[in-house]
Scaffold this active site. Sequence first.
Site, PDB file in Angstrom:
ATOM      1  CD  GLU A   1      -0.329  -4.977   0.524  1.00  0.00           C
ATOM      2  OE1 GLU A   1      -0.128  -5.937   1.283  1.00  0.00           O
ATOM      3  OE2 GLU A   1      -0.070  -3.798   0.834  1.00  0.00           O
TER       4      GLU A   1
ATOM      5  CG  ASN B   1      -4.470  -0.225  -2.823  1.00  0.00           C
ATOM      6  OD1 ASN B   1      -4.159   0.746  -3.498  1.00  0.00           O
ATOM      7  ND2 ASN B   1      -4.082  -0.374  -1.565  1.00  0.00           N
TER       8      ASN B   1
ATOM      9  CG  HIS C   1       4.145   2.273   0.505  1.00  0.00           C
ATOM     10  ND1 HIS C   1       3.815   3.245   1.426  1.00  0.00           N
ATOM     11  CD2 HIS C   1       3.106   1.407   0.479  1.00  0.00           C
ATOM     12  CE1 HIS C   1       2.619   2.969   1.939  1.00  0.00           C
ATOM     13  NE2 HIS C   1       2.168   1.876   1.372  1.00  0.00           N
TER      14      HIS C   1
ATOM     15  CD  GLU D   1      -1.506   1.720   1.014  1.00  0.00           C
ATOM     16  OE1 GLU D   1      -0.439   1.338   1.535  1.00  0.00           O
ATOM     17  OE2 GLU D   1      -2.502   0.976   0.876  1.00  0.00           O
TER      18      GLU D   1
ATOM     19  CG  ASP E   1       5.268   6.073   2.416  1.00  0.00           C
ATOM     20  OD1 ASP E   1       5.580   5.384   1.424  1.00  0.00           O
ATOM     21  OD2 ASP E   1       4.911   5.561   3.492  1.00  0.00           O
TER      22      ASP E   1
END
Length: 457
Positions: free
Chosen positions: A168, A210, A247, A276, A278
Amino acid sequence: MANSSRAPGRSRRLRTALVVSAAVGLLATAGAVVLPGSASAASTLGASAAERGRYFGTAVAVSRLNDSAYTTILNREFNQVTAENEMKIDALQPNQGQFNYGNGDRLVQHARSQGMLVRGHTLAWHAQQPGWMQNMSGTTLRNAMLNHVTQVATHYRGQIEWWDVVNEAFADGSSGARRDSNLQRTGNDWIEAAFRAARQADPNADLCYNDYNIDNWNDAKTQAVYRMVQDFKNRGVPIDCVGLQSHFTGGSNYPSNYRTTLSSFAALGVDVHITELDIRNAPSDAYRNVVNDCLAVARCKGITVWGIRDSDSWRSSESPLLFNSSGQKKPAYDAVLTALNNGTTPPTGNPTTPPPTGNPTTPPPSSGCTATVTPGQVWGDRYNTSVTVSGASTWSVVVAITAPQKVSSTWSGSFSWDGSGNIMTVRSNGSGNTFGFTTMMNGNSSARPQIRSCTAG
Ligand code: G3I
């Protein structure tokens, strides 16, 4: 170039092994006939992904490993894990110079016992810094960050398939700029410095950048990360992969150009991972699309969902996962499994490779020590082996693996390979006299590793 000095890739070999092997081993065990391109109806996410040369993983909260409902689903469905919090900087180095590997090691141990791959998350990040690091700046911070990268990557050397080296580091919005942070203020080269330190500490792990909100190809943030990866590849900065957190919940939705983003990064010569995943309210369509997009891009190596049950999610109120809070499969689970099962099975390896020659009754040459093999757990596509050395406290053991079998993960030794990738030399590394490794069968379910020699010193 830093990349050119890389040791024979344990993880690169693993990826090859996963692509061609898992289905073959599983199906061979089941007595099924495997044809290149054929689809089969695996009944779990991990097994189905493995048949397509991918992994299907989850974030794991180590404290939940005591919850049998949780671990039952984990062990049944997933073949890759990421520590949700336990390998972050504040968890691993709460006080400067004091490393706390307990929970991270517990996850690695669990993964090893289940033959799961481990993604390390994360070596350098503006968030989840311990207090002592938050208060640092300049050269002091840069050195502390590099020391953390080196210490942690060294501790986990041989155990981690992929590291999220930097997490990030880019700003949201239209600027395409780096995110302001104490790390960024140490100089724009902090990211490549972290990657170089990670490569040096663990030459066989694949090194990833990432981030979130780099899913939509048109977003300035996506483009900025793309340009950084392109620049790193051009200049030989050791980067192997990009992780798209994905996400799709709260701030952003699944974008229709997601496949373009995956394939564009891949075209730079890096692997891509969905790290990750979701999705708010877990719509089946969006989950299905993500799976299909990954399967459509050869360098998309796998998908990790950010938790198992909705109750495990960092955003549990949005019910974004594949299992409900009671551990029941949701419609999105069925959509994902069906999409995986409908995917193309990659070509298999060479099933006609002859078994190794040599006289198995000849005892391995011993020079001051003896190496004894103990067979470990066997799965459909892979098996574990332990080797115990007696007669010396420092040693090197040469082990032959029968092609097309490949070692996919290792522990408690320092491992290197010859050019073929099938002769493995294991040196003592201070972690005792028993080392171990997982071998992917790649279609040959009968061969087992052979000790070639044991040399003291
Ligand atoms: O364990 C303590 C508990 O003892 C304490 O009572 C409680 C009080 O706040 O905090 C608990 O720790 C929390 C931890 O999650 C475990 O639940 C932390 O406060 C909380 O900040 C932490 O949040 C994590 C977040 O990262 C921050 O690091 C989430 O679990 C985790 O899912 C989330 O993961 C991130 C990825 O690393 C990077 N990408 C985004 C993703 C979602 O934010």
